[in-house]
Design a protein around this motif. Structure first.
Motif, PDB file in Angstrom:
ATOM      1  N   ARG A  13       0.816  -1.217   0.000  1.00 60.59           N
ATOM      2  CA  ARG A  13       0.000   0.000   0.000  1.00 60.59           C
ATOM      3  C   ARG A  13       0.855   1.276   0.000  1.00 60.59           C
ATOM      4  O   ARG A  13       1.088   1.862  -1.041  1.00 60.59           O
ATOM      5  N   ARG A  14       1.304   1.683   1.192  1.00 58.81           N
ATOM      6  CA  ARG A  14       1.974   2.983   1.312  1.00 58.81           C
ATOM      7  C   ARG A  14       3.253   3.085   0.494  1.00 58.81           C
ATOM      8  O   ARG A  14       3.542   4.132  -0.083  1.00 58.81           O
ATOM      9  N   SER A  15       4.030   2.003   0.461  1.00 61.12           N
ATOM     10  CA  SER A  15       5.296   2.052  -0.291  1.00 61.12           C
ATOM     11  C   SER A  15       5.038   2.219  -1.784  1.00 61.12           C
ATOM     12  O   SER A  15       5.775   2.925  -2.482  1.00 61.12           O
ATOM     13  N   HIS A  16       3.962   1.588  -2.291  1.00 63.42           N
ATOM     14  CA  HIS A  16       3.631   1.755  -3.711  1.00 63.42           C
ATOM     15  C   HIS A  16       3.110   3.161  -4.009  1.00 63.42           C
ATOM     16  O   HIS A  16       3.493   3.766  -5.009  1.00 63.42           O
ATOM     17  N   LEU A  17       2.224   3.657  -3.156  1.00 65.95           N
ATOM     18  CA  LEU A  17       1.710   5.022  -3.362  1.00 65.95           C
ATOM     19  C   LEU A  17       2.872   6.012  -3.375  1.00 65.95           C
ATOM     20  O   LEU A  17       2.936   6.904  -4.224  1.00 65.95           O
ATOM     21  N   ASP A  20      -1.566   3.683   7.973  1.00 63.51           N
ATOM     22  CA  ASP A  20      -1.945   2.629   7.032  1.00 63.51           C
ATOM     23  C   ASP A  20      -3.438   2.700   6.713  1.00 63.51           C
ATOM     24  O   ASP A  20      -4.266   2.555   7.609  1.00 63.51           O
ATOM     25  N   PRO A  21      -3.797   2.894   5.430  1.00 67.90           N
ATOM     26  CA  PRO A  21      -5.232   2.909   5.085  1.00 67.90           C
ATOM     27  C   PRO A  21      -5.873   1.522   5.221  1.00 67.90           C
ATOM     28  O   PRO A  21      -7.092   1.392   5.199  1.00 67.90           O
ATOM     29  N   LYS A  22      -5.038   0.489   5.421  1.00 69.12           N
ATOM     30  CA  LYS A  22      -5.542  -0.884   5.566  1.00 69.12           C
ATOM     31  C   LYS A  22      -6.598  -1.014   6.665  1.00 69.12           C
ATOM     32  O   LYS A  22      -7.473  -1.878   6.599  1.00 69.12           O
ATOM     33  N   PHE A  23      -6.509  -0.149   7.676  1.00 63.48           N
ATOM     34  CA  PHE A  23      -7.474  -0.224   8.778  1.00 63.48           C
ATOM     35  C   PHE A  23      -8.905  -0.059   8.291  1.00 63.48           C
ATOM     36  O   PHE A  23      -9.851  -0.422   8.970  1.00 63.48           O
ATOM     37  N   PHE A  24      -9.072   0.543   7.100  1.00 61.17           N
ATOM     38  CA  PHE A  24     -10.420   0.809   6.597  1.00 61.17           C
ATOM     39  C   PHE A  24     -10.830  -0.174   5.500  1.00 61.17           C
ATOM     40  O   PHE A  24     -11.846   0.014   4.850  1.00 61.17           O
ATOM     41  N   ASP A  25     -10.006  -1.225   5.280  1.00 58.02           N
ATOM     42  CA  ASP A  25     -10.357  -2.200   4.243  1.00 58.02           C
ATOM     43  C   ASP A  25     -11.745  -2.783   4.509  1.00 58.02           C
ATOM     44  O   ASP A  25     -12.086  -3.105   5.649  1.00 58.02           O
ATOM     45  N   SER A  85     -14.468  -1.462   4.668  1.00 56.59           N
ATOM     46  CA  SER A  85     -15.403  -0.601   5.402  1.00 56.59           C
ATOM     47  C   SER A  85     -16.027   0.380   4.408  1.00 56.59           C
ATOM     48  O   SER A  85     -15.498   0.563   3.307  1.00 56.59           O
ATOM     49  N   PRO A  86     -17.139   1.025   4.784  1.00 52.52           N
ATOM     50  CA  PRO A  86     -17.753   1.994   3.868  1.00 52.52           C
ATOM     51  C   PRO A  86     -16.824   3.172   3.543  1.00 52.52           C
ATOM     52  O   PRO A  86     -16.956   3.796   2.500  1.00 52.52           O
ATOM     53  N   GLN A  87     -15.866   3.467   4.432  1.00 54.30           N
ATOM     54  CA  GLN A  87     -14.970   4.619   4.162  1.00 54.30           C
ATOM     55  C   GLN A  87     -13.718   4.228   3.390  1.00 54.30           C
ATOM     56  O   GLN A  87     -12.816   5.031   3.228  1.00 54.30           O
ATOM     57  N   GLN A  88     -13.628   2.968   2.945  1.00 57.00           N
ATOM     58  CA  GLN A  88     -12.371   2.515   2.349  1.00 57.00           C
ATOM     59  C   GLN A  88     -11.862   3.422   1.227  1.00 57.00           C
ATOM     60  O   GLN A  88     -10.736   3.921   1.282  1.00 57.00           O
ATOM     61  N   ALA A  89     -12.698   3.660   0.220  1.00 54.24           N
ATOM     62  CA  ALA A  89     -12.250   4.440  -0.951  1.00 54.24           C
ATOM     63  C   ALA A  89     -11.812   5.838  -0.527  1.00 54.24           C
ATOM     64  O   ALA A  89     -10.772   6.344  -0.960  1.00 54.24           O
ATOM     65  N   GLU A  90     -12.597   6.446   0.366  1.00 55.72           N
ATOM     66  CA  GLU A  90     -12.305   7.809   0.827  1.00 55.72           C
ATOM     67  C   GLU A  90     -10.980   7.854   1.595  1.00 55.72           C
ATOM     68  O   GLU A  90     -10.168   8.769   1.412  1.00 55.72           O
ATOM     69  N   LYS A  91     -10.729   6.864   2.452  1.00 47.07           N
ATOM     70  CA  LYS A  91      -9.503   6.860   3.263  1.00 47.07           C
ATOM     71  C   LYS A  91      -8.271   6.586   2.398  1.00 47.07           C
ATOM     72  O   LYS A  91      -7.207   7.167   2.630  1.00 47.07           O
ATOM     73  N   TYR A  92      -8.391   5.704   1.420  1.00 47.18           N
ATOM     74  CA  TYR A  92      -7.263   5.455   0.510  1.00 47.18           C
ATOM     75  C   TYR A  92      -6.959   6.711  -0.303  1.00 47.18           C
ATOM     76  O   TYR A  92      -5.808   7.075  -0.500  1.00 47.18           O
ATOM     77  N   SER A  93      -8.019   7.364  -0.753  1.00 41.03           N
ATOM     78  CA  SER A  93      -7.846   8.577  -1.532  1.00 41.03           C
ATOM     79  C   SER A  93      -7.170   9.661  -0.692  1.00 41.03           C
ATOM     80  O   SER A  93      -6.248  10.344  -1.154  1.00 41.03           O
ATOM     81  N   LYS A  94      -7.591   9.788   0.546  1.00 40.26           N
ATOM     82  CA  LYS A  94      -7.019  10.796   1.441  1.00 40.26           C
ATOM     83  C   LYS A  94      -5.525  10.530   1.672  1.00 40.26           C
ATOM     84  O   LYS A  94      -4.698  11.448   1.621  1.00 40.26           O
ATOM     85  N   ARG A  95      -5.172   9.266   1.934  1.00 37.98           N
ATOM     86  CA  ARG A  95      -3.756   8.925   2.157  1.00 37.98           C
ATOM     87  C   ARG A  95      -2.948   9.168   0.882  1.00 37.98           C
ATOM     88  O   ARG A  95      -1.839   9.706   0.909  1.00 37.98           O
TER      89      ARG A  95
END
Length: 216
Positions: A56-60, A172-177, A179-189
């Motif tokens: 996740r984070r290393s790729h972003l 880590d956005p993984k905490f929201f995998d 979940s309804p906020q997943q897309a939003e949290k990944y986008s934010k990170r």
């Protein structure tokens, strides 16, 4: 230089590098110094972003750093990523980058698929797949090891052959995998990382003067 892909160019042009909080600019300063020193001595810049799973984070960080170096006209930059173990690039990461305007293809299907991630028409794509930090695909000397998560920072007390080791950690956005906020949290990170990588290369390109913002 060709521009970034249109949607990506638009997104990047709206980032305000002056909005980076001072505690984060302090964290980013060693990376600015490293790239600037390599650049002024005429050496290539190799950045290896390291996380626990290289998913996740290393790729972003790898993808945004490569795109922002190009956007800011900083030459001779190659970005890499790796983990303390090998897993797979998490699909939501690819989805998030695609939504930002990157062109993404899967060129090899497996439990660890290989993605090509393009940011501009004529530039080679970033190759996205999970690997250990010392994989043959990555440089084995003359690189900066950038630790994007505290677990990897603790688990890798020593990165052999790195010029320097720089902790720039992200939550880590993984905490929201799932979940309804997943897309939003990944986008934010992803946007936080984009803004910080833009800030880094913007400072390198502009000789590090704070407060100069060529974007607006």
């Amino acid at each position: 230089n060709m521009p970034l892909f249109p949607h990506l160019e638009e997104l990047v042009s709206e980032i305000d590098v002056a909005a980076i909080p001072s505690e984060r600019s302090a964290v980013l300063q060693p990376l600015i110094d490293y790239i600037s020193a390599k650049k002024s001595s005429g050496h290539p810049v190799r950045l290896n972003f390291i996380c626990t799973h290289n998913s996740r984070r290393s790729h972003l960080s790898q993808v945004w750093a490569q795109a922002m170096a190009y956007y800011c006209g900083v030459q001779n930059v190659s970005t890499y990523s790796g983990g303390t173990e090998r897993t797979a690039l998490y699909p939501m990461v690819a989805e998030t980058l695609k939504n930002s305007g990157f062109e993404i293809k899967i060129i090899a299907q497996s439990e660890n698929p290989v993605y090509t991630i393009k940011y501009s028409e004529n530039e080679p794509p970033v190759m996205g797949f999970s690997k250990k930090w010392d994989d043959d695909f990555n440089p084995n000397s003359e690189f900066a090891a950038i630790m994007t998560c505290s677990q990897a920072d603790e688990a890798c007390p020593y990165i052999a052959w790195a010029d320097v080791r720089i902790p720039i950690t992200y939550e880590d956005p993984k905490f929201f995998d799932l979940s309804p906020q997943q897309a939003e949290k990944y986008s934010k990170r992803s946007l936080q990382i984009a803004g910080e990588m833009l800030y880094v290369f913007h400072r390198v390109a502009n000789g590090k003067q704070p407060g100069v913002n060529r974007i607006h």
